[in-house]
Scaffold this motif. Structure first.
Motif, PDB file in Angstrom:
ATOM      1  N   THR A   1      36.461  48.384  44.022  1.00  0.00           N
ATOM      2  CA  THR A   1      35.344  48.239  43.773  1.00  0.00           C
ATOM      3  C   THR A   1      34.496  47.107  44.464  1.00  0.00           C
ATOM      4  O   THR A   1      33.385  47.291  44.589  1.00  0.00           O
ATOM      5  N   THR A   2      35.290  46.234  44.742  1.00  0.00           N
ATOM      6  CA  THR A   2      34.632  45.140  45.301  1.00  0.00           C
ATOM      7  C   THR A   2      33.990  45.509  46.695  1.00  0.00           C
ATOM      8  O   THR A   2      32.770  44.839  47.045  1.00  0.00           O
TER       9      THR A   2
ATOM     10  N   SER B   1      45.428  49.364  40.797  1.00  0.00           N
ATOM     11  CA  SER B   1      44.320  48.728  40.153  1.00  0.00           C
ATOM     12  C   SER B   1      44.279  47.176  40.852  1.00  0.00           C
ATOM     13  O   SER B   1      45.574  46.448  40.723  1.00  0.00           O
TER      14      SER B   1
HETATM   15  N1  ATP Z   1      33.436  39.287  38.978  1.00  0.00           N
HETATM   16  C1  ATP Z   1      34.671  38.959  39.186  1.00  0.00           C
HETATM   17  N2  ATP Z   1      34.807  37.687  39.115  1.00  0.00           N
HETATM   18  C2  ATP Z   1      36.128  37.354  39.541  1.00  0.00           C
HETATM   19  N3  ATP Z   1      37.116  38.130  39.952  1.00  0.00           N
HETATM   20  C3  ATP Z   1      36.887  39.396  40.145  1.00  0.00           C
HETATM   21  C4  ATP Z   1      35.503  39.826  39.501  1.00  0.00           C
HETATM   22  N4  ATP Z   1      35.750  41.237  39.780  1.00  0.00           N
HETATM   23  C5  ATP Z   1      36.916  41.675  40.487  1.00  0.00           C
HETATM   24  N5  ATP Z   1      37.697  40.405  40.309  1.00  0.00           N
HETATM   25  C6  ATP Z   1      39.089  40.346  40.719  1.00  0.00           C
HETATM   26  O1  ATP Z   1      38.851  40.881  42.167  1.00  0.00           O
HETATM   27  C7  ATP Z   1      40.101  41.751  42.301  1.00  0.00           C
HETATM   28  C8  ATP Z   1      39.905  42.931  43.099  1.00  0.00           C
HETATM   29  O2  ATP Z   1      39.122  43.770  41.916  1.00  0.00           O
HETATM   30  P1  ATP Z   1      38.283  45.352  42.046  1.00  0.00           P
HETATM   31  O3  ATP Z   1      37.567  45.481  40.702  1.00  0.00           O
HETATM   32  O4  ATP Z   1      37.751  45.094  43.584  1.00  0.00           O
HETATM   33  O5  ATP Z   1      39.730  46.091  42.074  1.00  0.00           O
HETATM   34  P2  ATP Z   1      39.867  47.824  42.039  1.00  0.00           P
HETATM   35  O6  ATP Z   1      40.875  48.035  43.093  1.00  0.00           O
HETATM   36  O7  ATP Z   1      38.714  48.327  41.975  1.00  0.00           O
HETATM   37  O8  ATP Z   1      40.648  48.049  40.639  1.00  0.00           O
HETATM   38  P3  ATP Z   1      40.444  49.078  39.696  1.00  0.00           P
HETATM   39  O9  ATP Z   1      41.034  50.276  40.134  1.00  0.00           O
HETATM   40  O10 ATP Z   1      41.173  48.414  38.486  1.00  0.00           O
HETATM   41  O11 ATP Z   1      39.065  49.232  39.329  1.00  0.00           O
HETATM   42  C9  ATP Z   1      40.993  41.584  40.938  1.00  0.00           C
HETATM   43  O12 ATP Z   1      41.980  40.794  41.204  1.00  0.00           O
HETATM   44  C10 ATP Z   1      39.758  41.223  39.965  1.00  0.00           C
HETATM   45  O13 ATP Z   1      40.463  40.533  39.040  1.00  0.00           O
END
Ligand code: ATP
Length: 602
Positions: free
Chosen positions: A388-389, A383
């Protein structure tokens, strides 16, 4: 002085409102004509009273009869003008308010995602509600009063000067006090009103959070803390409103005093002039009927000024939203949400992409990845790794600070965001449903036959459930889909993606809320959907992506491993650790990554 009189706010007000006022120029021109007609009627009525009095004193019956008909004519004229005034005011006020509301909503729909995520929803809602109401208060007759007051003052002054110069000069005595009073009153009101607007926004935010998070509030028994915050803000709002009321009261009392003083001094001086034969009783009647027209433009202008000051705080808050940057200059054409993109597979390339939500926090750093057309690629990682980014960047919701993302070799920067999104079917982590029927929520503006809708719902294993509802596909899902379970919402979101039928498919934990039996059914549908499409899947449960053509393992925004399930399992490292943790939570590897010390028994 400019600051004290609020000149800058005045300018700001007209910069925002100017184009909207121009659009309704017919109503405002009509109101101006009505205002002039009202003034002429008032002058005619005062003259009529004076002439009636003198004709009665001199027993001039012929003149009295003529004047009576004239008086009736003036009264009917005033009634008709009063009706016109109400009608034109409503058209001017509500027309401008409607346009402002639409401009604000139009802008809100197009705001950039980073801006959107920094705005508190309650605060935004209060701009639509409270701030627009403040502006409404200032439109219509208050705007016309800006013209009315000087015009009334000047014309009545000239008329009364003509009747008696000395008496007419009495009004000059109150002018300096009225102007100074208006400036002080305006500044105090503005300061207070700004704080009231801010607090009203915070107040709406609490109500909106209480509605959205009602389950958490109840399960964590947070009612008391929510209520205390709300109570505290409301006490403060009450205190400020009362402060405003005191100011208004003082202001009203000041205006009344000025008006009465002018009236009594005119009456006394007039009586004195009559006794010396320098004025007729009729002339004094005309004078005292009109004398308050010399006072209210001065005191009323100050009150009006205060309403402007109050509304200028609201205009500032609305302008602040309208100044925020947009992701596209205009709304998408209405047909685009119904568009089905040709299903030829499309490749996706990340070429040294760097991205951060905030300057100090790099989420992706020189990230490169090639997703071949028509293949199924899975992305796994802890996580916060940035999975998701990647989807948000492909959808053009955020823009990378460096590097390029290409679809079929074309940079997405060179595409319209709407055209880009028309190629992608996205199933997000949280399925959002809108107020409406299940059918509307499945179609989202698309035209599909009932048979196609049922087919998609069957594939997403949700048709059986829908059929059990008394109104089937016409059932209202309720605000935010509250009548549905998390898994049901997720299956509706998958059916939605099936109906979109786009060449690129982004699945972000699309089956995370499903039990394994339902997931198995949905998986068949998804396999069918993914065939021949470029698919990116983020999955927590690794069993769901074992048959992916390619698996990318991410850690802290970097790719640390790539391959097929078998090759990655053989390789060891993060993928195997994740697999053991998630698929065999009791295994030795899993316990080790959880940081527990275990003694090997073998
Ligand atoms: N809108 C936002 N503003 C600021 N920081 C963000 C935002 N969305 C995500 N982040 C940060 O960017 C980083 C990557 O987030 P992301 O959602 O892409 O992770 P992920 O691998 O998809 O996690 P998960 O499996 O929990 O969904 C994390 O540290 C998160 O805190």
């Amino acid at each position: 002085m400019r600051k004290w009189l609020g000149y800058d706010n005045f300018k700001k007000t007209f910069t925002l409102l100017g184009p909207h006022l121009m659009k309704h120029w017919v109503s405002y021109a009509g109101l101006t004509a009505v205002m002039i007609a009202q003034l002429l009627c008032a002058l005619a009525f005062a003259s009529f009273l004076g002439q009636m009095t003198d004709a009665a004193i001199h027993s001039n019956f012929a003149k009295l009869t003529g004047l009576t008909f004239g008086g009736i004519g003036i009264v009917f004229g005033m009634v008709f003008i009063g009706y016109l005034n109400t009608y034109l005011q409503s058209s001017a006020i509500y027309g401008v308010k409607r346009d402002l509301k639409m401009a604000l909503f139009h802008h809100t729909l197009l705001l950039r995602a980073n801006v959107m995520s920094s705005i508190r929803s309650g605060d935004l809602i209060s701009r639509f509600d409270n701030d627009l109401n403040q502006i409404e208060n200032m439109l219509g007759s208050r705007l016309i009063d800006l013209l009315r007051y000087p015009l009334v003052y000047c014309s009545v002054f000239i008329y009364l000067f003509h009747i008696n110069a000395l008496l007419s000069l009495i009004s000059w005595g109150i002018a300096p006090a009225a102007i100074a009073g208006s400036a002080i009153f305006g500044v105090l009101m503005r300061r207070n009103s700004r704080y009231i607007n801010h607090l009203t926004g915070a107040n709406t935010q609490i109500v909106s959070e209480a509605l959205q998070g009602f389950l958490v509030i109840r399960s964590f028994v947070l009612q008391h803390s929510f209520f205390s915050r709300y109570e505290k803000q409301n006490h403060e709002l009450f205190r400020l409103e009362m402060k405003n009321a005191k100011l208004r009261g003082l202001y009203y009392a000041g205006g009344e005093t000025a008006s009465s003083l002018t009236f009594f001094s005119s009456l006394s001086l007039g009586a004195y002039l009559i006794s010396y034969g320098e004025m007729t009783i009729g002339a004094l009647m005309t004078f005292i009927t009109l004398v308050h027209y010399l006072v209210f433009p001065l005191t009323g202008a100050a009150g009006n000024w205060a309403a402007f000051q109050k509304a200028s705080g609201s205009i500032e808050r609305i302008q602040a939203i309208l100044d925020l940057p947009l992701e596209a200059p205009d709304l998408p054409p209405s047909a685009i949400s119904a568009k089905t993109y040709p299903s030829t597979p499309q490749s996706i390339d990340f070429d040294r992409v760097s991205f951060s939500y905030k300057p100090e926090l790099h989420v992706l750093n020189q990230f490169s990845l090639s997703v071949p057309a028509g293949r199924k690629t899975a992305i796994v990682g802890y996580s916060g790794a940035g999975k998701t980014t990647l989807f948000s960047l492909i959808l053009g919701i955020y823009q990378p600070q460096a590097g390029t993302i290409r679809i079929n070799g074309q940079s997405i920067q060179d595409m319209s965001v709407y055209d880009l999104r028309a190629r992608i079917a996205h199933v997000p982590q949280e399925a959002t449903l809108f107020n409406g029927t299940i059918r509307e929520n499945l179609l989202l503006g698309r035209q599909k036959s009932p048979a196609e809708i049922v087919k998609a719902a069957r594939m997403a294993a949700i048709d059986d459930f829908i059929q059990t509802l008394p109104e089937g596909y016409e059932t209202q899902v309720g605000e935010r889909g509250l009548i549905l379970s998390g898994g049901q919402k997720q299956r509706l979101a998958i059916a939605r993606a099936l109906l979109k039928n786009a060449p690129i498919l982004l699945l972000d934990e699309a089956t995370s809320a499903l039990d394994s039996e339902t997931e198995e059914k949905v998986k068949t549908a998804l396999d069918h959907l993914m065939a021949g499409r470029t698919t990116l899947i983020i999955a927590h449960r690794l069993s769901t992506i074992q048959n992916a053509d390619h698996i990318v393992v991410m850690e802290k925004g970097q790719i640390v491993q790539e391959g097929t399930h078998n090759s990655l399992m053989a390789m060891g490292g993060l993928y195997r650790r994740l697999h053991n943790e998630r698929e065999n939570p009791g295994s030795y590897d899993a316990i080790k990554v959880m940081g527990l010390s275990v003694r090997k028994t073998r």
